[in-house]
Design a protein around this motif. Structure first.
Motif, PDB file in Angstrom:
ATOM      1  N   SER A   1       0.780   4.081  -3.049  1.00 26.84           N
ATOM      2  CA  SER A   1       0.821   5.572  -2.556  1.00 26.84           C
ATOM      3  C   SER A   1       1.907   6.319  -3.239  1.00 26.84           C
ATOM      4  O   SER A   1       1.675   7.503  -3.912  1.00 26.84           O
ATOM      5  CB  SER A   1       0.273   5.886  -1.021  1.00 26.84           C
TER       6      SER A   1
ATOM      7  N   THR B   1      -3.652  -6.596  -1.270  1.00 27.02           N
ATOM      8  CA  THR B   1      -4.466  -5.805  -0.498  1.00 27.02           C
ATOM      9  C   THR B   1      -5.521  -5.461  -0.803  1.00 27.02           C
ATOM     10  O   THR B   1      -6.243  -4.585  -0.372  1.00 27.02           O
ATOM     11  CB  THR B   1      -3.324  -4.801  -0.047  1.00 27.02           C
TER      12      THR B   1
ATOM     13  N   TYR C   1      -5.382  -2.952  10.136  1.00 26.34           N
ATOM     14  CA  TYR C   1      -6.041  -2.203   9.220  1.00 26.34           C
ATOM     15  C   TYR C   1      -5.455  -0.853   9.050  1.00 26.34           C
ATOM     16  O   TYR C   1      -5.107  -0.247   8.153  1.00 26.34           O
ATOM     17  CB  TYR C   1      -7.724  -2.144   9.275  1.00 26.34           C
TER      18      TYR C   1
ATOM     19  N   TYR D   1      -3.518   0.353   5.783  1.00 19.07           N
ATOM     20  CA  TYR D   1      -4.160   1.064   5.100  1.00 19.07           C
ATOM     21  C   TYR D   1      -4.325   2.755   5.400  1.00 19.07           C
ATOM     22  O   TYR D   1      -4.643   3.611   4.617  1.00 19.07           O
ATOM     23  CB  TYR D   1      -5.920   0.817   4.961  1.00 19.07           C
ATOM     24  N   TRP D   2      -3.748   3.073   6.383  1.00 23.14           N
ATOM     25  CA  TRP D   2      -3.437   4.620   6.753  1.00 23.14           C
ATOM     26  C   TRP D   2      -2.104   4.701   6.974  1.00 23.14           C
ATOM     27  O   TRP D   2      -1.339   5.492   6.178  1.00 23.14           O
ATOM     28  CB  TRP D   2      -4.170   4.754   8.198  1.00 23.14           C
TER      29      TRP D   2
ATOM     30  N   GLU E   1       0.763  -1.208  -0.009  1.00 24.95           N
ATOM     31  CA  GLU E   1       0.138  -0.003  -0.024  1.00 24.95           C
ATOM     32  C   GLU E   1       0.887   1.284  -0.105  1.00 24.95           C
ATOM     33  O   GLU E   1       0.566   2.227  -0.542  1.00 24.95           O
ATOM     34  CB  GLU E   1      -0.943  -0.006   1.371  1.00 24.95           C
TER      35      GLU E   1
ATOM     36  N   PRO F   1      -7.136   5.747   2.394  1.00 28.49           N
ATOM     37  CA  PRO F   1      -7.539   5.497   3.645  1.00 28.49           C
ATOM     38  C   PRO F   1      -8.876   5.549   3.982  1.00 28.49           C
ATOM     39  O   PRO F   1      -9.611   4.670   4.286  1.00 28.49           O
ATOM     40  CB  PRO F   1      -6.568   6.497   4.409  1.00 28.49           C
TER      41      PRO F   1
ATOM     42  N   ALA G   1     -10.640   2.725   2.067  1.00 28.74           N
ATOM     43  CA  ALA G   1     -10.309   1.352   2.683  1.00 28.74           C
ATOM     44  C   ALA G   1     -11.295   1.437   4.112  1.00 28.74           C
ATOM     45  O   ALA G   1     -11.647   0.270   4.350  1.00 28.74           O
ATOM     46  CB  ALA G   1      -8.836   1.396   2.713  1.00 28.74           C
ATOM     47  N   THR G   2     -11.431   2.300   4.644  1.00 31.65           N
ATOM     48  CA  THR G   2     -11.999   2.255   5.952  1.00 31.65           C
ATOM     49  C   THR G   2     -13.573   1.967   5.924  1.00 31.65           C
ATOM     50  O   THR G   2     -13.890   0.961   6.641  1.00 31.65           O
ATOM     51  CB  THR G   2     -11.949   3.739   6.630  1.00 31.65           C
TER      52      THR G   2
ATOM     53  N   PHE H   1      -6.119  -0.119  -2.300  1.00 30.72           N
ATOM     54  CA  PHE H   1      -6.904   0.930  -2.156  1.00 30.72           C
ATOM     55  C   PHE H   1      -6.214   2.197  -2.220  1.00 30.72           C
ATOM     56  O   PHE H   1      -6.429   3.356  -2.862  1.00 30.72           O
ATOM     57  CB  PHE H   1      -7.582   0.759  -0.618  1.00 30.72           C
TER      58      PHE H   1
END
Length: 301
Positions: free
Chosen positions: A170, A207, A231, A235-236, A166, A213, A216-217, A210
């Motif tokens: 990004s 993953t 998570y 994802y964050w 991830e 964030p 994904a949340t 995504f």
């Protein structure tokens, strides 16, 4: 193919409604309120609803509809091309809003408003899409309702590897954004659509790809298989670290935190011609001597 046609009609409806919301709010709100709130709300709503429906096609389509990943990737490219053309400058992504804050392009209040609007848009999009699925207009939606309560985590690799995936997605996305942010929109839209499609194709099996964030949340945090902290890390923290790395590599600094360039030396555009000054100074001395000799020789005559 009837189910796919209904999904395509849903995509058109979502884009049309969000576009109408953008135009209406632009007339009623001030430019600042529109840019920080309404634009991000509409963009997040559009992105969330489209991605949830597309994710449903990814999971159920291959065995429930008989179409392969090429169809899904084509839809993904077209959707993000439409998003890029219709978002009107909205990011619908917390890491992009934080990047603008670190680049001094927005202040703290504007960034906080954008993050709140993104969260509200994603949450509303999730609720509306769940309601739409409950109508069971196609067999896809019927199957989705059956398996919705027992959804599994999108992380199919060790935790550290998932966070790295991830973060790398990004990182690459933000590098492209930084490179294209001053370019023409006609070049930005297809370039970003190709980038997102490529990253989704590569990282999707690990993953879910995504690298957003907020998205994904609302999409996967409620699923079983991993803890809330797992998570958060994937994802964050992963996308935030990728954004910071891309910003530091591209800029050499983070303007909001420090101005000193850590990676690249900045050379002055203006060069002082020291050698030429020295030549002129040295060249003037003989001339002065010659004039002095002439002036001294005249009285003797």
């Amino acid at each position: 193919m009837a189910g796919l046609n209904v999904s395509i009609a849903f995509f058109f409806l979502v884009v049309g409604v969000c576009q109408a919301l953008r135009r209406l709010s632009k007339r009623l709100l001030s430019p600042r309120a529109y840019g920080c709130l309404a634009r991000e709300l509409a963009g997040s709503l559009q992105l969330c609803m489209s991605c949830l429906e597309l994710r449903m096609l990814v999971e159920i389509g291959p065995w429930g509809g008989g179409f392969g990943p090429d169809m899904v990737l084509t839809l993904l490219f077209l959707l993000f091309a439409v998003h890029g053309a219709s978002f009107d400058g909205a990011s619908a992504n917390p890491t992009i809003s934080l990047q603008e804050f670190l680049l001094l392009e927005s202040n703290l209040a504007e960034t906080a408003a954008k993050l709140l609007a993104q969260g509200a848009g994603m949450g509303t999009g999730w609720a509306v899409t769940k309601l739409y699925w409950s109508w069971e207009l196609t067999n896809f939606h019927f199957i989705q309702n059956l398996i919705a309560s027992e959804c599994s985590s999108s992380i199919h690799t060790p935790l550290h590897h998932a966070a790295f995936v991830e973060g790398t997605c990004s990182f690459l996305l933000h590098l492209v954004l930084l490179k294209l942010r001053l370019g023409h929109p006609m070049c930005q839209v297809p370039a970003l659509a190709v980038t997102v499609t490529f990253l989704t194709y590569i990282a999707g099996p690990f993953t879910g790809a995504f690298f957003n964030p907020a998205l994904a949340t609302v999409t996967t945090f409620h699923c079983s298989g991993n803890s809330f902290w797992d998570y958060i890390q994937v994802y964050w923290l992963g996308p935030l670290a990728g954004m910071l790395a891309a910003l530091l590599l591209y800029q050499g600094n983070i303007p909001r935190l420090f101005q000193k360039n850590l990676l690249y030396s900045q050379k002055s555009k203006y060069k002082i011609p020291k050698a030429r000054v020295a030549v002129h100074v040295e060249g003037d001395e003989p001339r002065r001597k010659r004039k002095g000799e002439k002036s001294n020789s005249e009285p003797r005559a």
